[in-house]
Design a protein around this motif. Structure first.
Motif, PDB file in Angstrom:
ATOM      1  N   ALA A 110       0.953  -1.210  -0.263  1.00 27.48           N
ATOM      2  CA  ALA A 110       0.309  -0.277   0.108  1.00 27.48           C
ATOM      3  C   ALA A 110       1.299   1.265  -0.374  1.00 27.48           C
ATOM      4  CB  ALA A 110      -1.102  -0.090   0.953  1.00 27.48           C
ATOM      5  N   LYS A 111       2.193   1.220   0.966  1.00 32.56           N
ATOM      6  CA  LYS A 111       3.094   2.360   0.771  1.00 32.56           C
ATOM      7  C   LYS A 111       3.629   1.954  -0.031  1.00 32.56           C
ATOM      8  CE  LYS A 111       4.055   4.573   3.892  1.00 32.56           C
ATOM      9  NZ  LYS A 111       3.645   5.756   4.124  1.00 32.56           N
ATOM     10  N   LEU A 112       3.812   1.641  -1.631  1.00 33.84           N
ATOM     11  CA  LEU A 112       4.496   1.286  -2.475  1.00 33.84           C
ATOM     12  C   LEU A 112       3.038   2.308  -3.752  1.00 33.84           C
ATOM     13  CD1 LEU A 112       6.820   0.823  -4.677  1.00 33.84           C
ATOM     14  CD2 LEU A 112       5.382  -1.925  -4.426  1.00 33.84           C
ATOM     15  N   GLY A 113       2.731   1.886  -3.251  1.00 34.67           N
ATOM     16  CA  GLY A 113       1.403   2.290  -3.927  1.00 34.67           C
ATOM     17  C   GLY A 113       0.843   3.773  -3.651  1.00 34.67           C
ATOM     18  N   ASN A 114       1.680   4.684  -3.409  1.00 32.53           N
ATOM     19  CA  ASN A 114       0.843   5.618  -2.614  1.00 32.53           C
ATOM     20  C   ASN A 114      -0.472   6.349  -2.016  1.00 32.53           C
ATOM     21  OD1 ASN A 114       3.412   6.912  -3.136  1.00 32.53           O
ATOM     22  ND2 ASN A 114       2.666   7.019  -5.304  1.00 32.53           N
ATOM     23  N   LEU A 115      -0.489   4.687  -0.800  1.00 38.28           N
ATOM     24  CA  LEU A 115      -1.854   4.818  -0.718  1.00 38.28           C
ATOM     25  C   LEU A 115      -1.589   4.308   0.760  1.00 38.28           C
ATOM     26  CD1 LEU A 115      -3.197   2.150  -3.262  1.00 38.28           C
ATOM     27  CD2 LEU A 115      -4.413   4.800  -2.764  1.00 38.28           C
ATOM     28  N   PRO A 116      -2.663   5.119   1.905  1.00 35.97           N
ATOM     29  CA  PRO A 116      -2.753   4.320   3.766  1.00 35.97           C
ATOM     30  C   PRO A 116      -2.235   3.455   3.121  1.00 35.97           C
ATOM     31  CG  PRO A 116      -4.508   6.238   2.498  1.00 35.97           C
ATOM     32  CD  PRO A 116      -3.978   5.485   1.244  1.00 35.97           C
ATOM     33  N   PRO A 117      -1.122   2.960   4.176  1.00 36.84           N
ATOM     34  CA  PRO A 117      -0.885   1.419   4.752  1.00 36.84           C
ATOM     35  C   PRO A 117      -2.210   0.453   5.366  1.00 36.84           C
ATOM     36  CG  PRO A 117       1.085   3.594   6.122  1.00 36.84           C
ATOM     37  CD  PRO A 117      -1.123   3.658   5.291  1.00 36.84           C
ATOM     38  N   ILE A 118      -3.314   1.413   5.933  1.00 40.75           N
ATOM     39  CA  ILE A 118      -4.363   0.446   5.600  1.00 40.75           C
ATOM     40  C   ILE A 118      -5.251  -0.246   5.188  1.00 40.75           C
ATOM     41  CG2 ILE A 118      -6.025   2.527   6.898  1.00 40.75           C
ATOM     42  CD1 ILE A 118      -5.930  -0.259   8.741  1.00 40.75           C
ATOM     43  N   HIS A 304      14.914   9.975  15.897  1.00 40.08           N
ATOM     44  CA  HIS A 304      16.816   9.781  15.391  1.00 40.08           C
ATOM     45  C   HIS A 304      16.578   9.089  13.873  1.00 40.08           C
ATOM     46  CE1 HIS A 304      18.327  10.156  19.339  1.00 40.08           C
ATOM     47  NE2 HIS A 304      17.606   9.453  19.486  1.00 40.08           N
ATOM     48  N   GLY A 305      15.489   9.912  13.173  1.00 40.44           N
ATOM     49  CA  GLY A 305      15.814  10.056  11.564  1.00 40.44           C
ATOM     50  C   GLY A 305      14.888   8.723  11.219  1.00 40.44           C
ATOM     51  N   VAL A 306      14.904   7.606  11.927  1.00 40.03           N
ATOM     52  CA  VAL A 306      14.171   6.790  11.578  1.00 40.03           C
ATOM     53  C   VAL A 306      12.693   6.716  11.188  1.00 40.03           C
ATOM     54  CG1 VAL A 306      13.089   3.970  11.633  1.00 40.03           C
ATOM     55  CG2 VAL A 306      15.281   5.269  12.917  1.00 40.03           C
ATOM     56  N   ALA A 307      11.628   6.665   9.929  1.00 39.39           N
ATOM     57  CA  ALA A 307      10.192   6.971   9.789  1.00 39.39           C
ATOM     58  C   ALA A 307       9.487   5.842  10.525  1.00 39.39           C
ATOM     59  CB  ALA A 307      10.231   7.514   8.259  1.00 39.39           C
ATOM     60  N   VAL A 308       8.420   5.849  10.400  1.00 44.00           N
ATOM     61  CA  VAL A 308       7.945   5.193  11.425  1.00 44.00           C
ATOM     62  C   VAL A 308       6.459   5.737  10.831  1.00 44.00           C
ATOM     63  CG1 VAL A 308       8.886   4.504  13.295  1.00 44.00           C
ATOM     64  CG2 VAL A 308       7.063   6.110  13.453  1.00 44.00           C
ATOM     65  N   ILE A 309       5.169   4.100  10.414  1.00 45.04           N
ATOM     66  CA  ILE A 309       3.867   4.150   9.939  1.00 45.04           C
ATOM     67  C   ILE A 309       3.181   5.102  10.967  1.00 45.04           C
ATOM     68  CG2 ILE A 309       1.796   3.241   9.934  1.00 45.04           C
ATOM     69  CD1 ILE A 309       3.718   0.080   9.368  1.00 45.04           C
ATOM     70  N   GLY A 310       2.446   5.195  11.679  1.00 45.15           N
ATOM     71  CA  GLY A 310       2.171   6.150  12.415  1.00 45.15           C
ATOM     72  C   GLY A 310       0.873   5.329  13.104  1.00 45.15           C
ATOM     73  N   GLU A 311      -0.329   6.360  13.590  1.00 45.00           N
ATOM     74  CA  GLU A 311      -1.584   5.842  13.202  1.00 45.00           C
ATOM     75  C   GLU A 311      -1.995   4.541  12.155  1.00 45.00           C
ATOM     76  OE1 GLU A 311      -5.743   7.650  15.606  1.00 45.00           O
ATOM     77  OE2 GLU A 311      -3.952   9.129  14.631  1.00 45.00           O
ATOM     78  N   LEU A 312      -2.471   3.883  12.147  1.00 47.75           N
ATOM     79  CA  LEU A 312      -3.337   2.840  11.985  1.00 47.75           C
ATOM     80  C   LEU A 312      -4.792   2.945  12.707  1.00 47.75           C
ATOM     81  CD1 LEU A 312      -1.421   0.485  10.317  1.00 47.75           C
ATOM     82  CD2 LEU A 312      -2.022   2.040   8.997  1.00 47.75           C
ATOM     83  N   LYS A 313      -6.057   3.397  12.024  1.00 44.84           N
ATOM     84  CA  LYS A 313      -7.304   3.024  12.173  1.00 44.84           C
ATOM     85  C   LYS A 313      -7.775   2.016  12.898  1.00 44.84           C
ATOM     86  CE  LYS A 313      -9.772   5.300   9.009  1.00 44.84           C
ATOM     87  NZ  LYS A 313     -10.766   5.837   8.559  1.00 44.84           N
ATOM     88  N   THR A 419      -6.640  -8.381  13.397  1.00 46.60           N
ATOM     89  CA  THR A 419      -5.954  -7.181  13.695  1.00 46.60           C
ATOM     90  C   THR A 419      -6.845  -6.024  13.261  1.00 46.60           C
ATOM     91  OG1 THR A 419      -4.185  -9.174  12.611  1.00 46.60           O
ATOM     92  CG2 THR A 419      -3.979  -6.997  11.944  1.00 46.60           C
ATOM     93  N   LEU A 420      -7.556  -5.960  12.366  1.00 46.19           N
ATOM     94  CA  LEU A 420      -7.781  -5.105  12.554  1.00 46.19           C
ATOM     95  C   LEU A 420      -8.871  -4.263  13.029  1.00 46.19           C
ATOM     96  CD1 LEU A 420      -9.351  -5.150   8.607  1.00 46.19           C
ATOM     97  CD2 LEU A 420      -7.521  -3.432   9.257  1.00 46.19           C
ATOM     98  N   LEU A 421      -9.301  -4.798  14.296  1.00 45.92           N
ATOM     99  CA  LEU A 421      -9.732  -4.708  15.493  1.00 45.92           C
ATOM    100  C   LEU A 421      -9.333  -4.758  16.529  1.00 45.92           C
ATOM    101  CD1 LEU A 421     -12.994  -7.255  14.260  1.00 45.92           C
ATOM    102  CD2 LEU A 421     -13.173  -4.289  14.603  1.00 45.92           C
ATOM    103  N   PRO A 425      -3.133  -0.988  16.436  1.00 46.05           N
ATOM    104  CA  PRO A 425      -1.860   0.238  17.417  1.00 46.05           C
ATOM    105  C   PRO A 425      -1.251   0.165  17.234  1.00 46.05           C
ATOM    106  CG  PRO A 425      -4.465   0.148  18.451  1.00 46.05           C
ATOM    107  CD  PRO A 425      -3.957  -1.135  17.247  1.00 46.05           C
ATOM    108  N   LEU A 426      -0.702  -1.784  17.353  1.00 44.92           N
ATOM    109  CA  LEU A 426       0.515  -2.298  16.640  1.00 44.92           C
ATOM    110  C   LEU A 426       1.582  -1.914  16.455  1.00 44.92           C
ATOM    111  CD1 LEU A 426      -0.137  -5.502  19.288  1.00 44.92           C
ATOM    112  CD2 LEU A 426       0.671  -3.189  20.332  1.00 44.92           C
TER     113      LEU A 426
END
Length: 665
Positions: A110-118, A304-313, A419-421, A425-426
């Protein structure tokens, strides 16, 4: 000698002579005429329904027809009655195994397609459920694919910047997925699956290798921790973007990325060496995500410069049917993206399904698979999913895990639902560099250099097609590479039709077999007879070439006979075994060849003409002009008749001193 016909030899077209003895030569029959609409019906049926899908419905009661119809479109109702607990245990293990691969892969692609990871998780929940109901493969594991994601990002990103207008881009992705499904259903419903066959093996090898190379290069953004990166897919733009930002490279991210990449490749190598340990490679992506997330959480590496996914609904797929942009000014782009990605998705999904079906000795219906793929993409586009098909990596894990039925897809979908339910958050602290490592490890397997080497050794033109696809994708873009490869493949087909092979045949000693004199140098020439094999149907595209080529063969043969002082040429036999059809231009070609031979005092003889050719030659009155007695079932019978004429007729001297033969016994 028996009754002689008008040409001075016994009527050898008949099965028996006057004494009832079998001569061994049979008449070439003209097939009985068929009504036009019946002929058209048979042609359409053979083209679109070669497997006769309605056969099972014949002579059945209405209720039984209804049940068979439901089972035809929903195979789960056919094999579900035979399902047992043993199958479930195998499918449960396989489903959990592929879920461990689907979760990190879904987020990565999904990230490769420039789409939200969820969306990667959403696309691993609903579509597998649809396929489990409608798919006919027991081994296919449904999900997103890297090449399809990249293709969508490339084609949609050329019109809409996903960073500047993410909502519009997302809606166009759903719309393109809808048209992908619509296109796939249409191909399956109208049984036009043969269109996908225009993607040859060489094309797919080159295209997949080129796309994998581009994907790997684009993951340098995540590996090096770059924030700004080009949206172009060609290698020059990608490398320029990488090396123009050397000041922004993050060594922390690079070290982490290469460590996880080494771990993933080591797990893959171990699984290949010991197939029973397939689960090591299957679990490696999820293990990498877990370890990477824990490491970032403990060390606060995101600071310190390591990008993370962030919040997933949290929560399962929201409806997106109202987000389909049918009225958008980018509608044309969405349709084009849907069709192109649909063709690629079908080519991969059906090829993967058939490959594993072959291993387990069962059959899958390609047209039913297209309908299943189409429906899961249509339903997916309405439930916040994007392009899905049957990826090879996930299906291979499913196969090796011992799946028995499509229930493994249901188990995977339920695991993703949990996983979705509960677990999204993990993933907040999951580093993007791990996702990049997962993609690179998966893509390295798509660069099949062994297949390219094999193509080089077997067929140089196929190698050229493969490399054109690869170079077009890597140095141009995905569409250019695809068009180049398909264009070259079609050019090869057109050349084979426009320039069909014509071969001189000779007699294998002590037999009635006639073969290519170049392939079999020990063949014997038949004195006074030139035997030519025409290797393709005769249409307007090749009729002029064949007329000229036959004339040149005759000139060469006469020059050779004249220089050697052998018997002059009297007969030209055309082996029509490979001529499956002919059009009016081809018939005109035969008429011109016959006139040319008549002027040279040569006789045209046809051997082994097919039914369709005979019908058209008869309707055009060419058979009357040639004489049906000069048409034979085999080359051997034609040569036998010509030899009889040569030995029964008296030689006469022509004006140039060469010998010709009279037609009087």
């Amino acid at each position: 000698m028996g009754n002689a016909d008008n040409y001075g030899y016994p009527s050898m077209m008949n099965n028996n002579n006057n004494n009832g003895e079998n001569t061994g030569i049979h008449r070439v029959e003209i097939p009985p005429p068929q009504p036009f609409f019946k002929s058209l019906k048979n042609t359409v049926k053979e083209t679109l329904f070669p497997d006769d899908p309605l056969k099972q419905f014949k002579n059945q009661k209405p209720l039984r027809k209804f049940i068979l119809g439901v089972q035809y479109f929903f195979p789960i109702f056919e094999w579900g009655s035979r399902y047992n607990f043993g199958f479930f245990k195998a499918d449960l293990i396989a489903g959990i195994t592929i879920a461990s691969l689907a979760i990190p892969q879904g987020i990565s692609y999904a990230k490769l397609g420039n789409l939200p990871p969820i969306l990667g998780l959403y696309s691993s929940f609903i579509p597998p459920l649809v396929y489990a109901l409608m798919g006919s493969s027991r081994d296919l594991a449904v999900g997103t694919v890297a090449v399809g994601s990249l293709l969508m990002a490339s084609m949609l990103g050329a019109e809409v910047n996903p960073a500047e207008n993410p909502t519009l881009y997302l809606h166009l992705a759903f719309t393109a997925t809808f048209f992908t499904g619509l296109f796939e259903v249409a191909l399956g419903f109208f049984r036009l699956g043969f269109i996908v066959d225009f993607l040859s093996h060489a094309t797919i090898v080159g295209f997949m290798g080129g796309a994998a190379t581009v994907v790997i290069l684009q993951q340098l953004k995540g590996i090096l921790g770059l924030e700004h990166f080009t949206h172009a897919t060609d290698v020059v733009s990608v490398l320029r973007s990488v090396f123009s930002q050397t000041h922004a490279w993050r060594w922390e991210s690079a070290v982490l990325g290469f460590c996880f990449l080494f771990y993933l490749m080591l797990a893959k190598f171990l699984s290949q060496k010991r197939p029973k340990l397939f689960w090591v490679s299957a679990m490696a992506p999820l293990t990498s995500v877990i370890l990477g997330t824990i490491l970032v959480y403990i060390t606060h590496a995101e600071k310190h410069g390591v990008a993370v996914i962030g919040e997933l609904k949290k929560g399962i797929n929201p409806l997106s049917i109202m987000d389909l942009s049918f009225g958008s000014k980018y509608m044309t782009t969405a349709i084009k993206t849907g069709i192109v990605t649909g063709v690629i998705a079908l080519a991969e999904g059906i090829a993967v399904g058939r490959s594993f079906a072959m291993f387990k000795n069962y059959h899958i219906d390609g047209n039913k698979e297209m309908i299943a793929f189409g429906m899961m993409n249509i339903v997916g586009s309405c439930t916040s999913c994007y392009l899905t098909t049957g990826p090879f990596s996930r299906s291979a894990v499913n196969f090796n895990a011992g799946c028995k039925t499509a229930v493994s897809n249901i188990v995977m979908a339920l695991a993703v639902m949990v996983t979705l339910l509960l677990l999204t958050p993990l993933f907040h602290f999951t580093p993007l560099v791990v996702l990049s490592s997962i993609i690179i490890a998966a893509m390295l397997g798509l660069i099949d250099y062994n297949a390219a080497i094999h193509l080089w050794h077997v067929d140089k033109f196929d190698f050229l097609v493969c490399m054109s696809a690869y170079i077009g994708v890597v140095f141009g873009n995905i569409e250019i590479g695809l068009v180049m490869a398909v264009g070259l493949s079609l050019l090869r087909v057109l050349l084979s039709v426009a320039r069909p092979r014509t071969l001189v045949l000779g007699n294998i000693p002590n037999s009635m077999i006639y073969r290519n004199v170049e392939q079999y140098p020990n063949t014997n020439n038949v004195p006074g007879v030139l035997i030519l094999d025409i290797g393709a149907p005769i249409f307007f595209t090749n009729s002029s070439y064949l007329r000229e080529r036959i004339s040149r063969w005759i000139d060469d043969e006469e020059d050779k006979l004249k220089s050697s002082g052998e018997t002059t040429l009297q007969y030209v036999i055309l082996d029509m075994g490979a001529v499956g059809n002919i059009d009016t231009s081809g018939i005109s070609m035969f008429e011109e060849v016959k006139k040319n031979l008549d002027r040279r005092d040569l006789k045209l003889v046809l051997a082994n003409p097919g039914a369709e050719v005979m019908k058209k030659l008869n309707k055009s009155k060419f058979i009357e002009t040639l004489g049906q007695e000069w048409m034979f079932l085999t080359v051997g019978e034609a040569v036998e008749a010509c030899n009889f004429m040569l030995h029964s007729c008296k030689p006469i001297s022509s004006e140039d001193g060469s010998q010709k033969w009279s037609n009087n016994v």
